[in-house]
Scaffold this motif. Structure first.
Motif, PDB file in Angstrom:
ATOM      1  N   ILE A 247       0.768  -1.242  -0.246  1.00  0.00           N
ATOM      2  CA  ILE A 247       0.074   0.013   0.060  1.00  0.00           C
ATOM      3  C   ILE A 247       0.728   1.261  -0.065  1.00  0.00           C
ATOM      4  O   ILE A 247       1.743   1.585   1.048  1.00  0.00           O
ATOM      5  CB  ILE A 247      -0.798   0.116   1.140  1.00  0.00           C
ATOM      6  CG1 ILE A 247      -1.739  -1.163   1.264  1.00  0.00           C
ATOM      7  CG2 ILE A 247      -1.796   1.261   1.331  1.00  0.00           C
ATOM      8  CD1 ILE A 247      -2.927  -1.194   0.143  1.00  0.00           C
TER       9      ILE A 247
ATOM     10  N   TYR B 139      -1.544  -6.119   1.390  1.00  0.00           N
ATOM     11  CA  TYR B 139      -0.978  -5.436   2.223  1.00  0.00           C
ATOM     12  C   TYR B 139       0.170  -6.206   3.277  1.00  0.00           C
ATOM     13  O   TYR B 139      -0.223  -6.784   4.324  1.00  0.00           O
ATOM     14  CB  TYR B 139      -1.853  -4.581   3.231  1.00  0.00           C
ATOM     15  CG  TYR B 139      -1.130  -3.803   4.420  1.00  0.00           C
ATOM     16  CD1 TYR B 139      -0.475  -2.545   3.860  1.00  0.00           C
ATOM     17  CD2 TYR B 139      -1.565  -3.970   5.805  1.00  0.00           C
ATOM     18  CE1 TYR B 139       0.118  -2.052   4.939  1.00  0.00           C
ATOM     19  CE2 TYR B 139      -0.643  -3.280   6.702  1.00  0.00           C
ATOM     20  CZ  TYR B 139       0.038  -2.134   6.395  1.00  0.00           C
ATOM     21  OH  TYR B 139       0.713  -1.612   7.239  1.00  0.00           O
TER      22      TYR B 139
ATOM     23  N   TYR C 268       4.063  -1.153   8.435  1.00  0.00           N
ATOM     24  CA  TYR C 268       3.948  -0.442   9.485  1.00  0.00           C
ATOM     25  C   TYR C 268       4.097  -1.091  10.884  1.00  0.00           C
ATOM     26  O   TYR C 268       5.013  -0.934  11.911  1.00  0.00           O
ATOM     27  CB  TYR C 268       3.096   0.520   9.548  1.00  0.00           C
ATOM     28  CG  TYR C 268       2.700   1.304  10.889  1.00  0.00           C
ATOM     29  CD1 TYR C 268       3.219   2.693  10.681  1.00  0.00           C
ATOM     30  CD2 TYR C 268       2.205   0.980  11.867  1.00  0.00           C
ATOM     31  CE1 TYR C 268       3.195   3.641  11.981  1.00  0.00           C
ATOM     32  CE2 TYR C 268       1.805   1.803  13.137  1.00  0.00           C
ATOM     33  CZ  TYR C 268       2.302   2.861  12.870  1.00  0.00           C
ATOM     34  OH  TYR C 268       2.160   3.922  13.888  1.00  0.00           O
TER      35      TYR C 268
ATOM     36  N   VAL D  65      -6.199  -6.641  -0.134  1.00  0.00           N
ATOM     37  CA  VAL D  65      -6.970  -5.209   0.087  1.00  0.00           C
ATOM     38  C   VAL D  65      -7.573  -5.079  -1.446  1.00  0.00           C
ATOM     39  O   VAL D  65      -6.853  -5.171  -2.533  1.00  0.00           O
ATOM     40  CB  VAL D  65      -6.254  -3.981   0.106  1.00  0.00           C
ATOM     41  CG1 VAL D  65      -6.982  -2.785   0.298  1.00  0.00           C
ATOM     42  CG2 VAL D  65      -5.297  -4.288   1.572  1.00  0.00           C
TER      43      VAL D  65
ATOM     44  N   GLU E  13      -9.939  -4.755   7.342  1.00  0.00           N
ATOM     45  CA  GLU E  13      -8.630  -4.799   6.830  1.00  0.00           C
ATOM     46  C   GLU E  13      -8.377  -4.801   5.348  1.00  0.00           C
ATOM     47  O   GLU E  13      -7.226  -4.762   4.791  1.00  0.00           O
ATOM     48  CB  GLU E  13      -7.634  -5.671   7.468  1.00  0.00           C
ATOM     49  CG  GLU E  13      -8.299  -7.318   7.450  1.00  0.00           C
ATOM     50  CD  GLU E  13      -7.477  -8.050   7.958  1.00  0.00           C
ATOM     51  OE1 GLU E  13      -6.566  -7.633   9.059  1.00  0.00           O
ATOM     52  OE2 GLU E  13      -7.544  -9.186   8.074  1.00  0.00           O
TER      53      GLU E  13
ATOM     54  N   THR F  40      -8.941   2.036   4.529  1.00  0.00           N
ATOM     55  CA  THR F  40      -8.277   1.969   6.027  1.00  0.00           C
ATOM     56  C   THR F  40      -6.747   2.330   5.927  1.00  0.00           C
ATOM     57  O   THR F  40      -6.232   2.644   7.063  1.00  0.00           O
ATOM     58  CB  THR F  40      -8.214   0.366   6.108  1.00  0.00           C
ATOM     59  OG1 THR F  40      -9.643   0.020   6.350  1.00  0.00           O
ATOM     60  CG2 THR F  40      -7.587  -0.031   7.616  1.00  0.00           C
ATOM     61  N   TYR F  41      -6.095   2.168   4.798  1.00  0.00           N
ATOM     62  CA  TYR F  41      -4.718   2.540   4.612  1.00  0.00           C
ATOM     63  C   TYR F  41      -4.395   4.032   4.235  1.00  0.00           C
ATOM     64  O   TYR F  41      -3.200   4.314   4.225  1.00  0.00           O
ATOM     65  CB  TYR F  41      -4.135   1.552   3.748  1.00  0.00           C
ATOM     66  CG  TYR F  41      -4.318   0.120   4.365  1.00  0.00           C
ATOM     67  CD1 TYR F  41      -3.708  -0.246   5.336  1.00  0.00           C
ATOM     68  CD2 TYR F  41      -5.421  -0.392   3.879  1.00  0.00           C
ATOM     69  CE1 TYR F  41      -3.994  -1.622   5.727  1.00  0.00           C
ATOM     70  CE2 TYR F  41      -5.986  -1.645   4.373  1.00  0.00           C
ATOM     71  CZ  TYR F  41      -5.158  -2.357   5.399  1.00  0.00           C
ATOM     72  OH  TYR F  41      -5.455  -3.660   5.840  1.00  0.00           O
ATOM     73  N   GLN F  42      -5.470   4.900   4.156  1.00  0.00           N
ATOM     74  CA  GLN F  42      -4.912   6.292   3.557  1.00  0.00           C
ATOM     75  C   GLN F  42      -4.449   6.863   4.722  1.00  0.00           C
ATOM     76  O   GLN F  42      -3.541   7.858   4.508  1.00  0.00           O
ATOM     77  CB  GLN F  42      -6.371   6.928   3.147  1.00  0.00           C
ATOM     78  CG  GLN F  42      -5.992   8.228   2.536  1.00  0.00           C
ATOM     79  CD  GLN F  42      -5.331   8.302   1.442  1.00  0.00           C
ATOM     80  OE1 GLN F  42      -5.448   7.406   0.399  1.00  0.00           O
ATOM     81  NE2 GLN F  42      -4.036   9.078   1.228  1.00  0.00           N
TER      82      GLN F  42
ATOM     83  N   TYR G 133      -2.355   5.946   6.743  1.00  0.00           N
ATOM     84  CA  TYR G 133      -0.755   5.715   6.853  1.00  0.00           C
ATOM     85  C   TYR G 133       0.020   6.516   5.819  1.00  0.00           C
ATOM     86  O   TYR G 133       1.032   7.143   6.180  1.00  0.00           O
ATOM     87  CB  TYR G 133      -0.400   3.976   6.719  1.00  0.00           C
ATOM     88  CG  TYR G 133      -0.882   3.231   7.639  1.00  0.00           C
ATOM     89  CD1 TYR G 133      -0.956   3.603   8.901  1.00  0.00           C
ATOM     90  CD2 TYR G 133      -0.642   1.796   7.405  1.00  0.00           C
ATOM     91  CE1 TYR G 133      -1.267   2.507   9.989  1.00  0.00           C
ATOM     92  CE2 TYR G 133      -0.976   0.829   8.516  1.00  0.00           C
ATOM     93  CZ  TYR G 133      -1.289   1.379   9.959  1.00  0.00           C
ATOM     94  OH  TYR G 133      -1.603   0.415  10.782  1.00  0.00           O
TER      95      TYR G 133
END
Length: 374
Positions: A296, A314, A318, A348, A355, A360-362, A364
């Motif tokens: 991602i 993903y 992190y 994803v 998840e 959800t990952y924006q 980060y």
């Protein structure tokens, strides 16, 4: 009277001998704890003596330390790569939250592993205490031994080094990663669902040959064999390489050579760009090929939400880096950490929830921009 005097003298002498023996007997060290005993695993043994301020037991059962006295670093090549920036974010955020004021990113802007290892040597020589090493092959072994000799605790995330018997290479204190074979199988199930009733070929591409990507390819191909999809063949894996232009040329050549191509699984973070670019140049519509790639990033997420690719794996970049720093902190305090930890790597896709939801990952991505002022 003389007999009584003699008896008193004997009693006094015995008392004095007992007192002297007690004073000469070794007392247990104040900082000794179960984690530092001979029965503790090597990964949790403390090789660096804590400072005077660090001798009080911590609330969690470990030893109090002053994090400011423990320099830590994450060592990797291609430091400015967006995927690597997300890893760095996890490590540096954890260090900050735990009170480590000397947390560094070391290594190189390019891809030279020797420069990364040299940076590790310099870090150790300057008093470094904890290191997250980002390497995926046995060229890291000599450096791991050097770090052990220098008293540097080392964790490797993302790349699996644990042996079948549960042991780690000398000098590696712990290892954590998602299971590439597992997410390779997830990709196979996803693509199989999309390709029901079709016949043709599926391509597989890698950045380089390394432990992680090799395992992902093996997991994918093994699962496709298990699914026994009549009329669908998985091609041998080809290398894209790290250069974007080269990668696009490789994927374009695969499309040109295989007119019956149905889709592709790229085990590299650049796969979204290389495959969508090649497909567009070949005149393919967005739904002509089922494309799944890795990681991602802002660019990859846009390819996904724009419909240029179908899914992204993903890898918990992190999370694995954050936990690496947490583990280093525990080791500094004389606590035990697992030698091997498996993390989840979700698939994803647009329409996914939790998840598996791209949104959800924006957070980060936004935080990477802020942290590194990009």
């Amino acid at each position: 009277m003389k007999k009584m005097s003699k008896m008193i003298c004997m009693v006094v002498a015995v008392v004095m001998c007992v007192a002297v023996f007690a004073a000469c007997s070794p007392a247990p060290a104040a900082s000794e704890s179960p984690a530092a005993s001979e029965s503790a695993p090597a990964a949790s043994e403390e090789t660096t003596a804590p400072s005077a301020e660090a001798s009080e037991p911590a609330a969690a059962g470990g030893t109090e330390i002053n994090p400011a006295e423990y320099p830590v670093a994450i060592a990797m090549d291609s430091k400015n790569h967006p995927v690597h920036r997300m890893v760095q974010l996890g490590f540096l955020k954890a260090a900050k939250q735990l009170g480590y004021t000397d947390a560094q990113v070391i290594g190189t802007e390019g891809g030279d592993a020797n420069e990364v290892y040299t940076a590790c040597d310099t870090f150790a020589a300057q008093g470094g205490k904890g290191l997250m090493l980002w390497r995926g092959d046995d060229t890291a072994f000599p450096t791991l031994k050097k770090m052990e000799a220098a008293g540097v605790k080392v964790g490797i995330a993302h790349f699996k080094f644990v042996e079948e018997d549960g042991t780690l290479p000398q000098g590696l204190n712990f290892n954590l990663a998602c299971d590439p074979a597992e997410y390779g199988a997830k990709v196979a199930d996803f693509m199989a669902e999309k390709l029901k009733g079709k016949t043709g070929t599926i391509a597989v591409t890698q950045n380089t040959k390394n432990n992680t990507e090799n395992a992902a390819v093996e997991g994918f191909t093994k699962r496709m064999e298990e699914l026994k999809m009549d009329g669908i063949t998985v091609l041998d894996a080809e290398l894209e390489g790290a250069d974007a232009t080269q990668a696009a040329n490789v994927t374009a050549a695969i499309i040109q050579k295989n007119t019956d191509l149905l889709g592709a699984f790229s085990t590299t973070g650049g796969g979204s760009a290389s495959w969508s670019t090649a497909a567009q140049k070949a005149g393919k519509a967005d739904d002509d090929l089922v494309l799944v790639a890795m990681d991602i990033t802002e660019e990859n997420l846009k390819y996904l939400t724009d419909g240029k690719i179908d899914a992204l794996v993903y890898q918990p970049l992190y999370e694995e880096a954050f936990q690496t720093m947490e583990n280093l902190d525990k080791l500094f305090r004389g606590e035990e950490v697992p030698l091997w930890t498996v993390l989840n790597a979700p698939l994803v896709y647009v329409g996914g929830t939790g998840e598996s939801d791209p949104a959800t990952y924006q957070t980060y991505i936004d935080e990477v921009k802020t942290w590194f002022e990009q």
